[in-house]
Design an enzyme around this catalytic site. Structure first.
Site, PDB file in Angstrom:
ATOM      1  N   GLU A   1       0.870  -1.163   0.000  1.00 51.89           N
ATOM      2  CA  GLU A   1       0.000   0.000   0.000  1.00 51.89           C
ATOM      3  C   GLU A   1       0.915   1.224   0.000  1.00 51.89           C
ATOM      4  OE1 GLU A   1      -2.795   0.065   3.236  1.00 51.89           O
ATOM      5  OE2 GLU A   1      -3.498   2.070   2.694  1.00 51.89           O
TER       6      GLU A   1
ATOM      7  N   ARG B   1       5.397 -12.747   9.668  1.00 48.18           N
ATOM      8  CA  ARG B   1       6.095 -11.523   9.307  1.00 48.18           C
ATOM      9  C   ARG B   1       7.424 -11.452  10.040  1.00 48.18           C
ATOM     10  NH1 ARG B   1       4.008  -6.461   9.650  1.00 48.18           N
ATOM     11  NH2 ARG B   1       2.038  -7.182   8.820  1.00 48.18           N
TER      12      ARG B   1
ATOM     13  N   LYS C   1       4.390   1.010   9.973  1.00 44.74           N
ATOM     14  CA  LYS C   1       4.520   2.208   9.141  1.00 44.74           C
ATOM     15  C   LYS C   1       4.084   3.451   9.909  1.00 44.74           C
ATOM     16  CE  LYS C   1       3.422   0.174   4.697  1.00 44.74           C
ATOM     17  NZ  LYS C   1       2.332   0.126   3.710  1.00 44.74           N
TER      18      LYS C   1
HETATM   19  P1  ATP Z   1      -0.106  -1.597   6.901  1.00 46.40           P
HETATM   20  O1  ATP Z   1      -1.015  -2.682   6.403  1.00 46.40           O
HETATM   21  O2  ATP Z   1      -0.184  -1.309   8.336  1.00 46.40           O
HETATM   22  O3  ATP Z   1      -0.107  -0.373   6.044  1.00 46.40           O
HETATM   23  P2  ATP Z   1       1.972  -3.321   5.947  1.00 46.40           P
HETATM   24  O4  ATP Z   1       3.361  -3.367   6.455  1.00 46.40           O
HETATM   25  O5  ATP Z   1       1.142  -4.526   5.964  1.00 46.40           O
HETATM   26  O6  ATP Z   1       1.350  -2.147   6.777  1.00 46.40           O
HETATM   27  P3  ATP Z   1       1.685  -3.249   3.106  1.00 46.40           P
HETATM   28  O7  ATP Z   1       2.082  -2.172   2.188  1.00 46.40           O
HETATM   29  O8  ATP Z   1       0.268  -3.690   3.074  1.00 46.40           O
HETATM   30  O9  ATP Z   1       2.034  -2.727   4.517  1.00 46.40           O
HETATM   31  O10 ATP Z   1       2.643  -4.490   2.920  1.00 46.40           O
HETATM   32  C1  ATP Z   1       2.916  -5.036   1.666  1.00 46.40           C
HETATM   33  C2  ATP Z   1       3.252  -6.490   1.813  1.00 46.40           C
HETATM   34  O11 ATP Z   1       4.381  -6.663   2.665  1.00 46.40           O
HETATM   35  C3  ATP Z   1       2.122  -7.274   2.414  1.00 46.40           C
HETATM   36  O12 ATP Z   1       1.933  -8.441   1.641  1.00 46.40           O
HETATM   37  C4  ATP Z   1       2.579  -7.589   3.805  1.00 46.40           C
HETATM   38  O13 ATP Z   1       2.058  -8.797   4.232  1.00 46.40           O
HETATM   39  C5  ATP Z   1       4.089  -7.624   3.648  1.00 46.40           C
HETATM   40  N1  ATP Z   1       4.748  -7.251   4.895  1.00 46.40           N
HETATM   41  C6  ATP Z   1       4.561  -6.134   5.610  1.00 46.40           C
HETATM   42  N2  ATP Z   1       5.282  -6.139   6.743  1.00 46.40           N
HETATM   43  C7  ATP Z   1       5.974  -7.290   6.752  1.00 46.40           C
HETATM   44  C8  ATP Z   1       6.898  -7.905   7.643  1.00 46.40           C
HETATM   45  N3  ATP Z   1       7.269  -7.315   8.781  1.00 46.40           N
HETATM   46  N4  ATP Z   1       7.399  -9.121   7.323  1.00 46.40           N
HETATM   47  C9  ATP Z   1       7.037  -9.723   6.187  1.00 46.40           C
HETATM   48  N5  ATP Z   1       6.176  -9.215   5.302  1.00 46.40           N
HETATM   49  C10 ATP Z   1       5.630  -8.016   5.568  1.00 46.40           C
HETATM   50 MG    MG Z   2      -1.017  -4.274   4.804  1.00 43.78          MG
END
Ligand code: ATP
Ligand code: MG
Length: 567
Positions: free
Chosen positions: A42, A267, A277
């Site tokens: 995102e 994760r 974030k």
């Molecule tokens: P938010 O949903 O709070 O904005 P997010 O870290 O999930 O934060 P995304 O941009 O949705 O942000 O993440 C993109 C991809 O990265 C998703 O598929 C998510 O599952 C993966 N991802 C995010 N954080 C981690 C992490 N700490 N370890 C592994 N994969 C991650």
């Molecule tokens: Mg997310």
């Protein structure tokens, strides 16, 4: 991520559980021999090391199984998304080495298909327009222990739903006054299946779609459709979506659309690091760091500026592997992978961070010699360079002690040491100012030891790095410690926040450093080993007149130490 031969030959024992699923699918022909993964960020922040794990996993699987990898912006939420984030994400994924070829997509480009899908579900009697407020919706939903209740709007006719949903889309109703919900089961033990919201009304501009839409899809509704449209085979996401998988499956089953398989993994969490974030944004906004690319940040751009290589990050992701249980990885392991790569690839140079002047009293006046220095003992192809030597040098202040304790083997009055690639020198005099501080050392050198060895076989216990005073360049060096003092920065006492765990000493700036002249043309992001001092990286702030370096990591491998203790 360039998979070499050995990586391609994944044996079942070496494969993680996701690769085992993919390998099995290839064997059974489940997806007609296709593998297609995606990374769906995102664009509401910069990527961090956790995202790198996801990128390495998704791209790695596509590359290893001869499949495809998409980069898709999950930009269904109009409020928070900005072009700056889109640009940074593209740059970071590219830098990490993942290749999406011509498959860069935006989920918002599928808004029409999502809308058509919603109409289809309404026509099937599987979705309805609901007038409950957000608070009421929460009450009707029930809890983990109590069932939910049907909304009074649940039995609206298909015609009424079609009419209301069209008018929602056309902007006839205010924000929050209505939603479109899936008609599933208000008493399902899985709360995600209790008539989840598919669309909400938001009169907001979108970074790509402008003002076209007044309704925006919710994540669970949108995500499966995005995967389906792109022909994704394995939709890999983090564990918190495990309970959402029944909904992912329900939507695609009811639509009777192409249906990828969702697979969840744990994760990445790292000690001394926050990865949310929201928290990273707060660190930037409140200026606890200099920006998203502050070298103390766990963001990809921060790590890059710190001196991390993509190879090191990829190796780290490989070493930590993939599994189904949440755990926290020791930061020292990340540094271990980093050191491994930097040791093999970084040119060695001499830099004196805290200079002490040394005058060689018997060195011919005005003479300059070019000493031969090895660029990288780990890589013969890196060759050698010339380093100028003269009668006035700088050495590291810490390498001299007037009254050395027993275990101090470096320079002291009357003692002989080796200057790297140059000569043996002996300290004959210590010069002090009125305050009693040491300002200069006088030494003599032995011309017979040129290159670093004595013909009579006598030994010295220390080899020091040095730079020639007249030839040295001035530099600023920035040293970093962990940004947080606690292994888990989120562990806080009542009334405190993660910000209370910030390390006040995480940055120290040393000015007046002296580096060898071969660094004259260094460019930002060049990586070096400063002999005996650690790995360093030229900073973006560096100019021809003022060189600036970031300390990437020290030479001592704390991870190896931890491992040997545990053994
Ligand atoms: P938010 O949903 O709070 O904005 P997010 O870290 O999930 O934060 P995304 O941009 O949705 O942000 O993440 C993109 C991809 O990265 C998703 O598929 C998510 O599952 C993966 N991802 C995010 N954080 C981690 C992490 N700490 N370890 C592994 N994969 C991650
Ligand atoms: Mg997310």
């Amino acid at each position: 991520m360039q998979s070499d031969e050995s990586e391609l030959k994944n044996t079942p024992e070496r494969m993680d559980f996701i690769r085992q699923i993919v390998a099995e699918d290839m064997k059974t022909g489940k997806w007609n021999g296709r593998v297609h993964t995606r990374f769906p960020p995102e664009p509401n922040g910069y990527l961090h090391i956790g995202h790198a794990k996801s990128i390495c996993l998704n791209y790695g699987i596509a590359a290893e199984f001869g499949g495809k990898f998409n980069l898709r912006f999950d930009d269904t939420n109009p409020a928070k998304e900005e072009q700056e984030y889109v640009d940074s994400i593209i740059a970071d994924v590219k830098w990490l080495g993942a290749q999406w070829e011509d498959r860069l997509f935006y989920a918002s480009d599928y808004f029409h298909q999502m809308y058509d899908g919603a109409i289809e579900l309404i026509k099937k009697g599987l979705a309805y327009v609901c007038d409950l407020t957000a608070d009421q919706t929460r009450q009707y939903r029930g809890t983990l222990t109590e069932p939910g209740q049907n909304s009074p709007y649940r039995d609206r006719s298909v015609e009424e739903n079609l009419d209301l949903f069209t008018r929602m889309k056309n902007g006839e109703f205010p924000d929050g006054s209505k939603t479109l919900k899936a008609k599933i089961d208000m008493v399902n033990p899985n709360i995600n299946l209790r008539d989840p919201v598919m669309y909400r009304i938001l009169h907001a501009g979108h970074h790509r779609q402008g003002d076209e839409w007044c309704v925006y899809p919710m994540y669970d509704w949108a995500h499966g459709i995005e995967d389906s449209i792109e022909g994704i085979t394995h939709s890999i996401c983090t564990l918190e979506f495990e309970n959402h998988r029944p909904l992912y499956d329900w939507f695609l089953e009811q639509l009777e659309w192409y249906h990828p398989q969702q697979i969840e993994f744990a994760r990445l969490n790292l000690t001394y690091t926050v990865m949310s974030k929201r928290k990273l944004l707060q660190l930037v906004k409140e200026k606890h760091v200099s920006g998203w690319d502050d070298p103390r940040m766990p963001t990809i751009c921060g790590l890059r500026r710190r001196g991390f290589s993509p190879e090191a990050i990829r190796q780290f992701c490989k070493v930590i592997g993939v599994n189904k249980f949440n755990s926290t990885v020791d930061y020292a392991l990340l540094e271990h992978c980093l050191r491994d790569h930097l040791n093999a690839t970084s040119p060695r140079v001499m830099a004196v961070l805290n200079p002490l002047r040394v005058v060689i009293t018997n060195y011919p006046d005005g003479q300059v010699e070019e000493m031969n220095a090895v660029n990288n003992p780990e890589d013969a192809a890196a060759g050698t360079r010339k380093v100028p030597f003269s009668g006035t040098l700088y050495i590291e202040r810490d390498d001299f002690m007037e009254e050395p304790p027993k275990k101090f083997f470096r320079l002291a009055p009357g003692r002989e040491v080796r200057l790297r690639y140059a000569y043996f020198v002996t300290c004959t005099d210590v010069v002090k100012n009125a305050a009693g501080e040491i300002t200069e050392l006088h030494c003599t050198y032995d011309p017979a030891t040129r290159g670093g060895d004595a013909p009579d076989g006598r030994k010295v216990k220390a080899t020091l790095h040095w730079v020639s005073a007249e030839h040295a360049l001035d530099a600023e060096v920035r040293l970093y410690e962990q940004l947080f003092t606690k292994e888990n920065p989120d562990e806080v006492e009542e009334g405190k926040t993660f910000l209370d765990n910030l390390n006040p000493d995480s940055l120290s700036i040393i000015k007046g450093c002296k580096v060898e002249p071969s660094l004259k043309d260094t460019k930002p992001l060049d990586r070096w080993q400063f002999e005996r001092m650690g790995y360093f990286c030229t900073d973006y702030d560096s100019t021809a007149n003022k060189l600036v370096f970031n300390k990437t990591v020290g030479l001592k491998d704390t991870w190896a130490k931890i491992q040997s203790k545990e053994r």
